[in-house]
Design a protein around this motif. Structure first.
Motif, PDB file in Angstrom:
ATOM      1  N   ASP A 130      28.746  81.772  59.697  1.00 43.06           N
ATOM      2  CA  ASP A 130      27.481  82.177  58.852  1.00 43.06           C
ATOM      3  C   ASP A 130      26.460  81.193  59.139  1.00 43.06           C
ATOM      4  OD1 ASP A 130      28.991  84.149  57.530  1.00 43.06           O
ATOM      5  OD2 ASP A 130      29.842  82.806  56.233  1.00 43.06           O
ATOM      6  N   THR A 131      26.977  79.793  59.411  1.00 45.26           N
ATOM      7  CA  THR A 131      25.827  78.742  59.973  1.00 45.26           C
ATOM      8  C   THR A 131      25.174  79.429  61.015  1.00 45.26           C
ATOM      9  OG1 THR A 131      27.257  77.042  58.849  1.00 45.26           O
ATOM     10  CG2 THR A 131      25.489  76.472  60.237  1.00 45.26           C
TER      11      THR A 131
ATOM     12  N   ARG B  24      24.694  82.401  62.203  1.00 48.04           N
ATOM     13  CA  ARG B  24      23.946  83.588  61.736  1.00 48.04           C
ATOM     14  C   ARG B  24      22.513  82.928  61.066  1.00 48.04           C
ATOM     15  NH1 ARG B  24      28.675  86.750  59.677  1.00 48.04           N
ATOM     16  NH2 ARG B  24      29.650  87.519  61.480  1.00 48.04           N
ATOM     17  N   THR B  25      22.802  82.033  59.939  1.00 51.42           N
ATOM     18  CA  THR B  25      21.476  81.721  59.525  1.00 51.42           C
ATOM     19  C   THR B  25      20.417  81.054  60.396  1.00 51.42           C
ATOM     20  OG1 THR B  25      22.982  81.388  57.586  1.00 51.42           O
ATOM     21  CG2 THR B  25      21.023  80.022  57.501  1.00 51.42           C
ATOM     22  N   TYR B  26      21.124  79.935  61.045  1.00 55.44           N
ATOM     23  CA  TYR B  26      20.408  79.422  62.108  1.00 55.44           C
ATOM     24  C   TYR B  26      19.700  80.345  63.200  1.00 55.44           C
ATOM     25  CZ  TYR B  26      18.723  75.836  65.325  1.00 55.44           C
ATOM     26  OH  TYR B  26      17.922  74.894  66.210  1.00 55.44           O
TER      27      TYR B  26
ATOM     28  N   GLN C 192      18.491  83.215  62.504  1.00 52.24           N
ATOM     29  CA  GLN C 192      17.443  83.854  62.141  1.00 52.24           C
ATOM     30  C   GLN C 192      16.138  82.954  62.269  1.00 52.24           C
ATOM     31  OE1 GLN C 192      18.778  85.069  58.312  1.00 52.24           O
ATOM     32  NE2 GLN C 192      20.337  86.413  59.058  1.00 52.24           N
ATOM     33  N   THR C 193      16.191  81.818  62.218  1.00 51.31           N
ATOM     34  CA  THR C 193      15.099  81.038  62.301  1.00 51.31           C
ATOM     35  C   THR C 193      14.362  81.022  63.719  1.00 51.31           C
ATOM     36  OG1 THR C 193      15.995  79.145  62.925  1.00 51.31           O
ATOM     37  CG2 THR C 193      15.983  79.230  60.759  1.00 51.31           C
TER      38      THR C 193
END
Length: 147
Positions: free
Chosen positions: A92-93, A95-97, A99-100
């Motif tokens: 999840d980390t 995927r979140t990172y 996206q930036t």
């Protein structure tokens, strides 16, 4: 006044001669003492000013040194923070990172991230002692040029 009268007067007031000499010596000493006292005061004032200047200079140097230490520490911390790797703890980390904007350029895809346990298992999959160690020499490769 005759010589006998002068001698009688000298016998009677003989103690006045040393007193007059001591008074003259006192006057001369007072002038010398005043001159030396003025000289000592001037020297003391000069040394006091020099000591105060040296103390101010020392305090300025200590302050500048403290400022340099603070600045160097801040610079070191900034450089260290910019060198710190991004520690990825979960998919999840990632995927979140990812996206930036920075993550799109630097991250692997979330499907390529493996856990620490899987990496450790891959590194230590062979049992120790199964590979020959130094028993046989490596064959020389004539195709490779050592230079």
């Amino acid at each position: 006044m005759t010589a006998a009268g002068a001698l009688a007067l000298l016998r009677r007031f003989w103690w006045a001669i040393p007193i007059i000499g001591l008074a003259a010596a006192l006057l001369i000493t007072r002038e010398t003492l005043a001159d030396r006292t003025a000289t000592l005061k001037a020297e003391r004032t000069a040394w006091t000013a020099e000591i105060e200047r040296a103390e101010r200079q020392r305090a300025d140097i200590e302050r500048q040194h403290a400022d340099r230490i603070t600045q160097a520490t801040a610079t070191y911390a900034d450089r260290l923070a910019s060198r710190q790797p991004i520690i990825i703890r979960s998919t999840d980390t990632v995927r979140t990172y990812a996206q930036t904007d920075a993550g799109r350029a630097r991250c692997l895809g979330p499907d390529r991230v493996r856990g620490i346990a899987e990496d450790r298992a891959a590194l230590h999959s062979e049992e120790p002692g199964t590979a020959p160690r130094g028993a046989d020499a490596l064959p020389a490769d004539a195709a490779d040029d050592p230079g």
